[in-house]
Structure formats: structure tokens, C-alpha cells
Design a protein around this motif. Structure first.
Motif, mmCIF file in Angstrom:
data_model
loop_
_atom_site.group_PDB
_atom_site.id
_atom_site.type_symbol
_atom_site.label_atom_id
_atom_site.label_comp_id
_atom_site.label_asym_id
_atom_site.label_seq_id
_atom_site.Cartn_x
_atom_site.Cartn_y
_atom_site.Cartn_z
ATOM 1 N N MET A 111 0.846 -1.176 0.000
ATOM 2 C CA MET A 111 0.000 0.000 0.000
ATOM 3 C C MET A 111 0.886 1.230 0.000
ATOM 4 O O MET A 111 1.610 1.482 0.966
ATOM 5 C CB MET A 111 -0.930 0.005 1.209
ATOM 6 N N ASN A 112 0.822 1.987 -1.071
ATOM 7 C CA ASN A 112 1.596 3.212 -1.217
ATOM 8 C C ASN A 112 0.661 4.409 -1.298
ATOM 9 O O ASN A 112 -0.535 4.270 -1.552
ATOM 10 C CB ASN A 112 2.465 3.154 -2.473
ATOM 11 N N SER A 113 1.225 5.584 -1.113
ATOM 12 C CA SER A 113 0.464 6.832 -1.194
ATOM 13 C C SER A 113 -0.804 6.766 -0.358
ATOM 14 O O SER A 113 -1.899 7.122 -0.801
ATOM 15 C CB SER A 113 0.130 7.154 -2.659
ATOM 16 N N LEU A 114 -0.646 6.328 0.860
ATOM 17 C CA LEU A 114 -1.805 6.104 1.717
ATOM 18 C C LEU A 114 -2.516 7.404 2.057
ATOM 19 O O LEU A 114 -1.883 8.452 2.216
ATOM 20 C CB LEU A 114 -1.384 5.375 2.988
ATOM 21 N N LYS A 115 -3.823 7.293 2.162
ATOM 22 C CA LYS A 115 -4.696 8.414 2.449
ATOM 23 C C LYS A 115 -5.458 8.146 3.739
ATOM 24 O O LYS A 115 -5.672 6.990 4.108
ATOM 25 C CB LYS A 115 -5.697 8.615 1.308
ATOM 26 N N PRO A 116 -5.912 9.191 4.421
ATOM 27 C CA PRO A 116 -6.700 8.964 5.634
ATOM 28 C C PRO A 116 -7.907 8.065 5.413
ATOM 29 O O PRO A 116 -8.261 7.293 6.313
ATOM 30 C CB PRO A 116 -7.121 10.381 6.046
ATOM 31 N N GLU A 117 -8.517 8.132 4.243
ATOM 32 C CA GLU A 117 -9.669 7.299 3.967
ATOM 33 C C GLU A 117 -9.329 5.823 3.796
ATOM 34 O O GLU A 117 -10.230 4.986 3.690
ATOM 35 C CB GLU A 117 -10.442 7.804 2.738
ATOM 36 N N ASP A 118 -8.046 5.485 3.772
ATOM 37 C CA ASP A 118 -7.634 4.087 3.792
ATOM 38 C C ASP A 118 -7.660 3.492 5.196
ATOM 39 O O ASP A 118 -7.452 2.282 5.348
ATOM 40 C CB ASP A 118 -6.228 3.934 3.216
ATOM 41 N N THR A 119 -7.888 4.311 6.193
ATOM 42 C CA THR A 119 -7.919 3.835 7.567
ATOM 43 C C THR A 119 -9.050 2.827 7.752
ATOM 44 O O THR A 119 -10.205 3.109 7.446
ATOM 45 C CB THR A 119 -8.093 5.007 8.531
ATOM 46 N N ALA A 120 -8.709 1.654 8.242
ATOM 47 C CA ALA A 120 -9.684 0.582 8.413
ATOM 48 C C ALA A 120 -8.989 -0.615 9.033
ATOM 49 O O ALA A 120 -7.758 -0.666 9.122
ATOM 50 C CB ALA A 120 -10.302 0.183 7.067
#
Length: 125
Positions: free
Chosen positions: A83-92
Motif C-alpha cells: 500500500m503506497n500513497s496512503l490516504k486517511p480514507e484508507d484507515t480501516a
């Protein structure tokens, strides 16, 4: 029958990277399609990515295309989700899941028989 254990989650800043691992025991992972699902509080569970058995075809939900890569290491009986370029919406909480055989374009609609315990991914400053 196969048992799955996820690892690699944690806290990362936006734009950062994590590699999740799904380690299998009890059977050969190459016989299975492996999918990654995620669920955030108050949200529906979402299919993230999958890799099919046999031909190794890979699939991604639109929101992670170009950022996440699923792969299989048969020697280690492990599937990875880079997982690259992670965004806050990837939080889970991320779970891996397995079913015997192949999956196709609607991979996320299949029933998966075996699930890992989940690993928390938090993307925050």
C-alpha cells in the motif's frame, strides 16, 4: 482447509506506505483465491483487492488502483498487499480471506470461506 494470519498494519502518515502480509498454514495458498477486505467504523465492508488462483490475475477496487499492489510468494505461502500513497480514507481494519479456486471480475461478490483476524491500518498526521 487453510488458516490465515495478517500482519503489517500500523500507524502511518498520509503519503506513506505499508505492506500487509497474509500468511497461510494448513494448505498451499496457491490453490486459493485471496482477497483483502477492509472495514472502517460505521462503514460497509469493502473489497480492496484480490489475486486469483492458477493464473494469478489481480483485481483492485477503483479507489486503490495505482496505489496498492497485491502479490503472491508461493515459496513463503504468503500474499502481500503493498500500500503506497496512503490516504486517511484508507484507515480501516484489513482482513485477508481465501476461497479455493479462481475468481474473476466480480471477485468481491464471492463468498470467502477462510478469514484472518484482521490488522489495523491508521493513516493520520
Amino acid at each position: 482447509q487453510v488458516q490465515l494470519v495478517e500482519s503489517g498494519g500500523g500507524l502511518v502518515q498520509p503519503g506513506g506506505s505499508l505492506r500487509l502480509s497474509c500468511a497461510a498454514s494448513g494448505d498451499t495458498l496457491d490453490y486459493y483465491a485471496i482477497a483483502w477486505f477492509r472495514q472502517a467504523p460505521g462503514e460497509e465492508r469493502e473489497g480492496v483487492s484480490a489475486i486469483s488462483s492458477s493464473d494469478g490475475s489481480t483485481y483492485y477496487t477503483d479507489s486503490v488502483k495505482g496505489r496498492f499492489t497485491i502479490s503472491r510468494d508461493n515459496a513463503k505461502n504468503t500474499v502481500y498487499l503493498q500500500m503506497n500513497s496512503l490516504k486517511p480514507e484508507d484507515t480501516a481494519v484489513y482482513h485477508c480471506a481465501a476461497r479455493r479456486g479462481r475468481v474473476g471480475l466480480r471477485w468481491f461478490l464471492y463468498d470467502y470461506d477462510y478469514w484472518g483476524q484482521g490488522t489495523q491500518v491508521t493513516v493520520s498526521s
